[in-house]
Motif scaffolding. Structure first.
Motif, mmCIF file in Angstrom:
data_model
loop_
_atom_site.group_PDB
_atom_site.id
_atom_site.type_symbol
_atom_site.label_atom_id
_atom_site.label_comp_id
_atom_site.label_asym_id
_atom_site.label_seq_id
_atom_site.Cartn_x
_atom_site.Cartn_y
_atom_site.Cartn_z
ATOM 1 N N THR A 51 38.432 39.710 57.958
ATOM 2 C CA THR A 51 37.410 39.146 58.710
ATOM 3 C C THR A 51 37.651 37.707 59.099
ATOM 4 O OG1 THR A 51 35.635 40.408 57.388
ATOM 5 C CG2 THR A 51 34.877 38.691 58.750
ATOM 6 N N ASN A 52 38.374 37.041 58.346
ATOM 7 C CA ASN A 52 38.689 35.684 58.546
ATOM 8 C C ASN A 52 39.843 35.544 59.511
ATOM 9 O OD1 ASN A 52 36.636 35.031 56.732
ATOM 10 N ND2 ASN A 52 37.805 33.894 55.194
ATOM 11 N N THR A 53 40.612 36.683 59.695
ATOM 12 C CA THR A 53 41.832 36.505 60.503
ATOM 13 C C THR A 53 41.573 37.462 61.853
ATOM 14 O OG1 THR A 53 42.726 38.326 59.280
ATOM 15 C CG2 THR A 53 43.511 35.918 58.717
ATOM 16 N N GLY A 54 40.147 37.909 62.133
ATOM 17 C CA GLY A 54 39.664 38.388 63.288
ATOM 18 C C GLY A 54 39.958 40.068 63.357
ATOM 19 N N TYR A 55 40.158 40.621 62.408
ATOM 20 C CA TYR A 55 40.506 42.087 62.111
ATOM 21 C C TYR A 55 39.000 42.689 61.599
ATOM 22 C CZ TYR A 55 45.230 41.224 63.199
ATOM 23 O OH TYR A 55 46.483 40.985 63.551
ATOM 24 N N VAL A 56 38.176 42.305 62.469
ATOM 25 C CA VAL A 56 36.724 42.765 61.535
ATOM 26 C C VAL A 56 36.353 44.411 61.706
ATOM 27 C CG1 VAL A 56 34.008 42.497 62.090
ATOM 28 C CG2 VAL A 56 35.819 40.692 63.010
ATOM 29 N N ASP A 57 37.066 44.964 62.595
ATOM 30 C CA ASP A 57 36.765 46.524 62.415
ATOM 31 C C ASP A 57 37.637 47.192 61.375
ATOM 32 O OD1 ASP A 57 35.530 46.326 64.852
ATOM 33 O OD2 ASP A 57 37.158 46.971 66.199
ATOM 34 N N GLU A 58 38.723 46.376 60.797
ATOM 35 C CA GLU A 58 39.439 46.790 59.697
ATOM 36 C C GLU A 58 38.816 46.556 58.377
ATOM 37 O OE1 GLU A 58 42.297 46.760 63.051
ATOM 38 O OE2 GLU A 58 40.855 45.484 62.087
ATOM 39 N N ALA A 59 37.634 45.426 58.509
ATOM 40 C CA ALA A 59 36.976 45.250 57.290
ATOM 41 C C ALA A 59 35.935 46.273 57.057
ATOM 42 C CB ALA A 59 36.395 43.828 57.413
ATOM 43 N N HIS A 91 29.067 40.725 55.142
ATOM 44 C CA HIS A 91 29.080 42.141 55.425
ATOM 45 C C HIS A 91 27.815 42.726 56.046
ATOM 46 C CE1 HIS A 91 31.315 43.309 51.515
ATOM 47 N NE2 HIS A 91 32.062 42.528 52.015
ATOM 48 N N GLN A 92 26.824 41.782 56.118
ATOM 49 C CA GLN A 92 25.665 42.241 57.229
ATOM 50 C C GLN A 92 26.100 42.289 58.545
ATOM 51 O OE1 GLN A 92 22.587 43.197 55.582
ATOM 52 N NE2 GLN A 92 22.292 44.166 57.686
ATOM 53 N N TRP A 93 26.871 41.101 58.876
ATOM 54 C CA TRP A 93 27.298 40.942 60.161
ATOM 55 C C TRP A 93 28.213 42.104 60.360
ATOM 56 C CZ3 TRP A 93 32.180 39.040 61.715
ATOM 57 C CH2 TRP A 93 32.326 39.165 63.201
ATOM 58 N N ILE A 94 28.999 42.520 59.780
ATOM 59 C CA ILE A 94 30.169 43.429 59.900
ATOM 60 C C ILE A 94 29.349 44.810 60.068
ATOM 61 C CG2 ILE A 94 32.129 44.719 58.878
ATOM 62 C CD1 ILE A 94 32.748 41.866 57.526
ATOM 63 N N ALA A 95 28.581 45.283 59.175
ATOM 64 C CA ALA A 95 27.799 46.474 59.194
ATOM 65 C C ALA A 95 27.136 46.420 60.508
ATOM 66 C CB ALA A 95 26.791 46.497 58.032
ATOM 67 N N GLU A 96 26.296 45.598 60.931
ATOM 68 C CA GLU A 96 25.610 45.676 62.200
ATOM 69 C C GLU A 96 26.816 45.866 63.364
ATOM 70 O OE1 GLU A 96 23.295 42.277 62.191
ATOM 71 O OE2 GLU A 96 21.749 42.857 60.662
ATOM 72 N N ARG A 97 27.747 45.215 63.493
ATOM 73 C CA ARG A 97 28.695 45.060 64.541
ATOM 74 C C ARG A 97 29.208 46.535 64.634
ATOM 75 N NH1 ARG A 97 34.111 44.384 65.479
ATOM 76 N NH2 ARG A 97 34.527 43.017 67.188
ATOM 77 N N SER A 98 29.303 47.119 63.548
ATOM 78 C CA SER A 98 30.084 48.520 63.399
ATOM 79 C C SER A 98 29.099 49.612 64.047
ATOM 80 C CB SER A 98 30.214 48.806 62.082
ATOM 81 O OG SER A 98 29.141 49.410 61.412
ATOM 82 N N GLY A 99 27.581 49.279 64.288
ATOM 83 C CA GLY A 99 26.732 50.177 65.046
ATOM 84 C C GLY A 99 26.347 51.285 63.710
#
Length: 250
Positions: A51-59, A91-99
């Motif tokens: 996440t901190n290096t911009g690979y949000v989908d991979e998280a 985690h919440q932001w990542i989950a919401e961003r994933s759809g």
């Protein structure tokens, strides 16, 4: 009869790989306080490095794995402000961003039950004196994520002040970052070393034998600089000091 709460240790991948004495100390400490701790073997990284290096989908798979592993527990305790901060704030932001709305709901339900160690001791167990003994001069460095993201405040200092035999001394410019910052230390090495050198100088000024913090990643950076300066100052995680007793000293 009310069932005892199910408590899980989130060791974090950094600690599991490089500093296993910290999760061991966490378990010893909690068990001494009457908490039965489980260690789910399927646990892995919280995903912060992606996440901190911009690979949000991979998280996303790591967030999903975290929910799958820890979702059934009443409390999850981690000896890391950085990883706890990632779980609670990212985690919440990542989950919401994933759809994935189902994942987002599961994350929302779980994250309030995830605690950094000092939070769990003071806020959940209601304990400040954990029965520790550590007769040394100590200074405490509040790591950035614990200080600014989790806002643990003075909980670690409350716990340290209650340790028998300790000489706890204030660290000058304590709230300044040590310069580690994960990948920041690799991308901006010169700045990182300069910031760390300032931190090491302030630690030496205290005359402390030991510098303590709630994150081993920061202690690795600070401790490495102190070792190179032959400062004679040990680096120990908060859990190790709180687990220390006369019979089993850190």
């Amino acid at each position: 009869m009310t069932a005892a709460p199910r408590v899980a240790l989130f060791a974090t991948c950094f600690n599991d790989t490089m500093w296993p004495d910290t999760p061991r100390a966490t378990v010893s400490l909690l068990e001494r306080l009457g908490v039965t701790v489980e260690f789910p073997m399927a646990q892995t990284c919280c995903g912060q490095m992606f996440t901190n290096t911009g690979y949000v989908d991979e998280a996303v798979p790591l967030v999903r794995a975290f929910v799958d592993v820890f979702g059934s527990y009443d409390a999850v305790v981690a000896p890391s402000g950085s990883c706890t901060g990632s779980v609670r704030e990212q985690h919440q932001w990542i989950a919401e961003r994933s759809g994935d709305s189902g994942l987002a709901r599961e994350v929302e339900q779980l994250t309030p039950r995830v605690h950094e160690l000092s939070e769990y001791l003071v806020d959940v167990l209601g304990v400040v004196d954990v029965g520790a003994y550590f007769p040394h001069r100590v200074t405490y460095h509040p790591t950035c994520h614990s200080l600014r993201m989790l806002r643990v405040g003075d909980r670690p200092q409350q716990l340290l002040r209650a340790v028998r035999g300790i000489d706890l001394v204030e660290l000058p410019s304590a709230t300044e970052c040590c310069g580690f910052g994960g990948t920041f230390a690799m991308k901006n090495a010169d700045i990182s070393v300069a910031m760390g050198s300032d931190k090491a100088r302030h630690i030496r000024e205290t005359g402390a034998e030991v510098v303590v913090a709630g994150d081993n990643s920061c202690l690795a950076h600070i401790g490495g600089l102190l070792d190179r300066q032959r400062a004679g100052v040990r680096s120990l995680h908060l859990a190790q000091i709180l687990a220390s007793t006369e019979e089993d000293p850190a």
